[in-house]
Design an enzyme around this catalytic site. Structure first.
Site, PDB file in Angstrom:
ATOM      1  N   TYR A   1      -8.641   3.637 -14.764  1.00 36.01           N
ATOM      2  CA  TYR A   1      -8.186   4.187 -15.887  1.00 36.01           C
ATOM      3  C   TYR A   1      -7.390   3.278 -17.088  1.00 36.01           C
ATOM      4  CZ  TYR A   1      -8.217   9.452 -14.489  1.00 36.01           C
ATOM      5  OH  TYR A   1      -8.872  10.328 -14.150  1.00 36.01           O
TER       6      TYR A   1
ATOM      7  N   SER B   1      -2.251   4.926 -14.020  1.00 34.40           N
ATOM      8  CA  SER B   1      -3.181   5.230 -14.809  1.00 34.40           C
ATOM      9  C   SER B   1      -3.740   2.973 -15.089  1.00 34.40           C
ATOM     10  CB  SER B   1      -2.405   5.307 -16.590  1.00 34.40           C
ATOM     11  OG  SER B   1      -3.030   6.281 -16.473  1.00 34.40           O
ATOM     12  N   THR B   2      -3.470   2.937 -14.229  1.00 31.13           N
ATOM     13  CA  THR B   2      -3.321   0.809 -14.111  1.00 31.13           C
ATOM     14  C   THR B   2      -5.080   0.048 -14.076  1.00 31.13           C
ATOM     15  OG1 THR B   2      -1.905   0.133 -12.397  1.00 31.13           O
ATOM     16  CG2 THR B   2      -0.815  -0.113 -14.730  1.00 31.13           C
ATOM     17  N   GLY B   3      -5.688   1.510 -12.886  1.00 39.48           N
ATOM     18  CA  GLY B   3      -6.335   1.270 -12.398  1.00 39.48           C
ATOM     19  C   GLY B   3      -8.257   1.722 -13.262  1.00 39.48           C
TER      20      GLY B   3
ATOM     21  N   ASP C   1       0.883  -0.961  -0.188  1.00 37.11           N
ATOM     22  CA  ASP C   1      -0.280  -0.006   0.130  1.00 37.11           C
ATOM     23  C   ASP C   1       0.623   1.292   0.201  1.00 37.11           C
ATOM     24  OD1 ASP C   1      -1.756   2.254   0.321  1.00 37.11           O
ATOM     25  OD2 ASP C   1      -2.845   1.286   2.034  1.00 37.11           O
TER      26      ASP C   1
ATOM     27  N   VAL D   1      -5.634   4.915  -5.702  1.00 36.23           N
ATOM     28  CA  VAL D   1      -4.488   5.703  -4.679  1.00 36.23           C
ATOM     29  C   VAL D   1      -5.284   6.787  -4.258  1.00 36.23           C
ATOM     30  CG1 VAL D   1      -2.080   6.474  -5.491  1.00 36.23           C
ATOM     31  CG2 VAL D   1      -3.230   4.385  -6.011  1.00 36.23           C
ATOM     32  N   ASP D   2      -5.492   7.950  -5.132  1.00 35.13           N
ATOM     33  CA  ASP D   2      -6.315   9.058  -4.405  1.00 35.13           C
ATOM     34  C   ASP D   2      -7.373   9.059  -3.760  1.00 35.13           C
ATOM     35  OD1 ASP D   2      -6.677  11.785  -5.440  1.00 35.13           O
ATOM     36  OD2 ASP D   2      -7.485  12.191  -6.891  1.00 35.13           O
TER      37      ASP D   2
HETATM   38  P1  ADP Z   1      -5.851   5.507 -12.400  1.00 34.06           P
HETATM   39  O1  ADP Z   1      -7.417   6.158 -12.545  1.00 34.06           O
HETATM   40  O2  ADP Z   1      -4.868   5.522 -12.934  1.00 34.06           O
HETATM   41  O3  ADP Z   1      -6.104   3.844 -13.174  1.00 34.06           O
HETATM   42  P2  ADP Z   1      -5.774   4.568  -9.218  1.00 34.06           P
HETATM   43  O4  ADP Z   1      -5.883   4.066  -8.232  1.00 34.06           O
HETATM   44  O5  ADP Z   1      -7.393   3.320  -9.755  1.00 34.06           O
HETATM   45  O6  ADP Z   1      -5.463   5.214 -10.531  1.00 34.06           O
HETATM   46  O7  ADP Z   1      -5.261   2.690  -9.513  1.00 34.06           O
HETATM   47  C1  ADP Z   1      -3.692   2.386 -10.178  1.00 34.06           C
HETATM   48  C2  ADP Z   1      -2.926   1.503  -9.584  1.00 34.06           C
HETATM   49  O8  ADP Z   1      -3.035   1.543  -8.247  1.00 34.06           O
HETATM   50  C3  ADP Z   1      -3.962   0.532  -9.861  1.00 34.06           C
HETATM   51  O9  ADP Z   1      -2.723  -0.657 -10.242  1.00 34.06           O
HETATM   52  C4  ADP Z   1      -4.280  -0.109  -8.378  1.00 34.06           C
HETATM   53  O10 ADP Z   1      -4.670  -1.470  -8.338  1.00 34.06           O
HETATM   54  C5  ADP Z   1      -2.937   0.743  -7.504  1.00 34.06           C
HETATM   55  N1  ADP Z   1      -3.541   0.663  -6.086  1.00 34.06           N
HETATM   56  C6  ADP Z   1      -4.701   1.468  -5.388  1.00 34.06           C
HETATM   57  N2  ADP Z   1      -4.723   1.309  -4.531  1.00 34.06           N
HETATM   58  C7  ADP Z   1      -4.075   0.848  -4.455  1.00 34.06           C
HETATM   59  C8  ADP Z   1      -2.845   1.951  -2.511  1.00 34.06           C
HETATM   60  N3  ADP Z   1      -3.306   2.412  -1.658  1.00 34.06           N
HETATM   61  N4  ADP Z   1      -1.119   1.509  -2.974  1.00 34.06           N
HETATM   62  C9  ADP Z   1      -0.955   1.133  -3.777  1.00 34.06           C
HETATM   63  N5  ADP Z   1      -1.143   1.357  -5.009  1.00 34.06           N
HETATM   64  C10 ADP Z   1      -2.515   1.152  -5.289  1.00 34.06           C
END
Ligand code: ADP
Length: 169
Positions: free
Chosen positions: A126, A122-124, A10, A33-34
């Site tokens: 997006y 961008s892998t979530g 995380d 992540v945001d």
């Molecule tokens: P985006 O909108 O740029 O795609 P996301 O936050 O949806 O961003 O996802 C980006 C990546 O971060 C994904 O692979 C997701 O699984 C991962 N992710 C989600 N939460 C966390 C976290 N707390 N720490 C690290 N990676 C995370």
């Protein structure tokens, strides 16, 4: 040269000078992540983001750019917010994803950060395939001219972790 490390975990738990947020243009929070960064870091981060919206980034932070704020209660000094491109099969947006990494490192240099933790931007939501995102992220960091000493990719899930690990072999 930058040392690249991989961690499965995380990003909000990472001790680093700066952690990168996969933000959206509004800078006002979102999911993934945001959401995790704002929840764990507390309201100070959002307050600085709002101030940025009221000043330099009235129309939001453009895709491919980056900006730093405090990290609030996170075990880091700064959050570097960057806006990844939404994946598209019709249009090659790789340069924008590369730009996120390049610009985040440029901001890290400006604030004097030497260790920087990145999520897989961008892998979530997006939708970018992690294997391709890993290629772009690793190539861009390797090619960057920066004073950052350590880039730590923090991958939440097994697939993203494996994608990055294969790139570093
Ligand atoms: P985006 O909108 O740029 O795609 P996301 O936050 O949806 O961003 O996802 C980006 C990546 O971060 C994904 O692979 C997701 O699984 C991962 N992710 C989600 N939460 C966390 C976290 N707390 N720490 C690290 N990676 C995370």
């Amino acid at each position: 040269m930058v040392t690249i490390r991989l961690v499965q975990g995380d990003i909000t738990e990472q001790s680093a000078d700066a952690v990168v947020n996969a933000a959206n243009s509004s800078l006002l929070g979102g999911g993934g992540v945001d959401g995790a960064i704002h929840r764990a870091g507390g309201p100070e981060i959002l307050a600085e983001c709002r101030a940025l919206r009221a000043s330099r980034y009235g129309r939001g932070l453009p895709v491919g750019q980056a900006v730093a704020t405090t990290a609030g209660r996170l075990p880091a000094r700064w959050v570097i917010h960057t806006v990844g491109p939404v994946f598209s099969r019709e249009e090659d947006r790789s340069e924008l994803l590369a730009s996120c990494h390049r610009e985040s490192l440029r901001i890290a240099d400006e604030i004097g950060a030497r260790t920087v933790a990145f999520p897989a931007v961008s892998t979530g939501v997006y939708g970018w395939p992690p294997e391709d995102a890993a290629r772009i992220a690793v190539e861009t960091v390797r090619a960057a001219r920066t004073s950052v000493e350590e880039v730590r990719f923090v991958l939440f899930d097994e697939r993203a972790y494996r994608a990055f690990a294969e790139r570093l072999d």
